[in-house]
Write an enzyme that holds these catalytic residues in place. Structure first.
Site, PDB file in Angstrom:
ATOM      1  N   ASP A  18       0.822  -1.216   0.000  1.00  0.00           N
ATOM      2  CA  ASP A  18       0.000   0.000   0.000  1.00  0.00           C
ATOM      3  C   ASP A  18       0.847   1.253   0.000  1.00  0.00           C
ATOM      4  O   ASP A  18       2.034   1.219   0.300  1.00  0.00           O
ATOM      5  CB  ASP A  18      -0.848   0.036   1.274  1.00  0.00           C
ATOM      6  N   TYR A  46       6.714  -9.910   6.736  1.00  0.00           N
ATOM      7  CA  TYR A  46       6.607  -8.468   6.966  1.00  0.00           C
ATOM      8  C   TYR A  46       7.188  -8.160   8.338  1.00  0.00           C
ATOM      9  O   TYR A  46       7.175  -9.002   9.233  1.00  0.00           O
ATOM     10  CB  TYR A  46       5.147  -8.017   6.935  1.00  0.00           C
TER      11      TYR A  46
END
Lengths: 251, 251
Positions: free
Chosen positions: A60, A118
């Site tokens: 994003d 992540y």
């Protein structure tokens, strides 16, 4: 008539890193500066033909990457060290190609990946830090590390994560989390989560849920109940994008 | 006539941090955004009167700080925690007040300091890193760590550092270096140098000299000869500002 020597196309795999602050995410869009857009432009400039890239994960807007993986083919007659050097010379400071290698034809950055890792950075200083502002989320005040660790651990396993993110239309919301833990490095608290794949905004919602547990707004049992409810309406808001890094993609 | 209650002025000492990227250095100037200018504006806004600050070190354009010390007096009727919170709420993201306390009247950020510590960050990845771009200098290629360490150690002591910087007009170019060493943290190489005070751009010139030793452009003996020559014309160019941090001021 002159003989025009055709340059053969090569299929390549690249590890790239970016500071997501000034990108509107990875994926190319009608408007706005994106990682894909900037990288495709640089590849087109070097090869003289339009180049399409495929990425492992569509990060994003504002999310960083240390180990995003992309693949593309382009006509190239020199060696790959030269291509990498040329790319890094023309790419902007906030985007770089770390590694570049020949890929097998069947390699696909997204479908070939068996897991993604992540990391999320939480700055625990009493006041905000200008030196950590760009790459972390500042959370001051009491936060119970042991509770956050316990909560992180219950996320490991194969679950329907509908309470924490949306799957692509009509798709399966079940994901397998392989690792989920916290550690401390001075006043920085780091969260590492590895899964076969993630739902949209799942990592950032999980982080905020874990922070809520640390702040005792939620108990570990409430987090477990929210997970079991499979209801996105119960999710906390996503933690800020700037603390999140696509750290590594495993094949 | 209403009785106007005078607010007493307090004399304060603050530890501040800043990301130097978007500042034209510490010291206020006719043009350009400076740390002093932005901080004085914030203090004036909160106190309602013009406020002058004095800093421990006039960091150059682009140099960061983790522990710059400033002093100022201003009329304030609330407690210091409230002032710090109010300041950090109105200061921009790249500047923050970390600590705030009452100072003795004879305290002077510059003259009372007995030493300053600077740190310099060298990014040793093979290619530049978008995630370290802002706060380090990228040096790829061979660099002999042991030689750089040996060279750093010979700088400890009381020397005339004219070969590495200019003193303020007419002043003594002798400085006493108390610590000078390198260490590694993954692919980041860090240089720490502490001295009673520094000449202008001395740290950045020393860093570049040490890098030249690591690259074998200079031997350790040549570095020693340059130091002994007391001639700024022999200095290497300063290493980039973005790798440098005013780390701590000791009183």
């Amino acid at each position: 008539m002159p003989v025009v020597k055709e340059v053969e196309a090569v299929y390549l795999r690249a590890n790239i890193a970016y500071d997501g602050t000034d990108f509107r995410g990875f994926q190319i869009q009608a408007r706005g500066r994106t990682v894909q857009g900037v990288l495709e432009q640089a590849l087109a400039r070097l090869s003289g033909v339009p180049v399409r890239i495929v990425g492992a994960g569509r990060t994003d807007s504002g999310v960083h990457a240390n180990g995003q993986v992309v693949a593309f083919s382009l006509p190239w007659r020199h060696d790959l060290a030269t291509l990498r050097r040329a790319l890094n010379a023309i790419l902007p400071d906030d985007l770089a190609v770390l590694q570049l290698e020949l890929a097998e034809g069947r390699f696909h950055p997204r479908f070939s990946a068996h897991s993604r890792e992540y990391r999320y950075f939480l700055w625990r200083g009493e006041v905000r830090s200008p030196l950590h502002e760009r790459f972390s989320y500042h959370v001051s005040g009491a936060l119970d590390f042991a509770l956050m660790q316990r909560a992180a651990r219950i996320l490991v396993g194969r679950y329907d994560f509908s309470s924490f993110g949306k799957p692509p239309a009509g798709n399966n919301p079940v994901r397998e989390v392989l690792q989920s833990d916290w550690w401390q490095d001075g006043r920085m608290w780091l969260y590492r989560v590895e899964a076969n794949a993630f739902l949209w905004r799942m990592v950032r919602r999980l982080v905020m849920a874990l922070v809520w547990v640390g702040q005792k707004r939620w108990t570990v049992e409430q987090l477990a109940a929210v997970l079991a409810a499979k209801d996105l309406a119960m999710a906390p808001p996503p933690a800020p994008a700037k603390g999140l890094f696509l750290w590594q993609v495993n094949y």
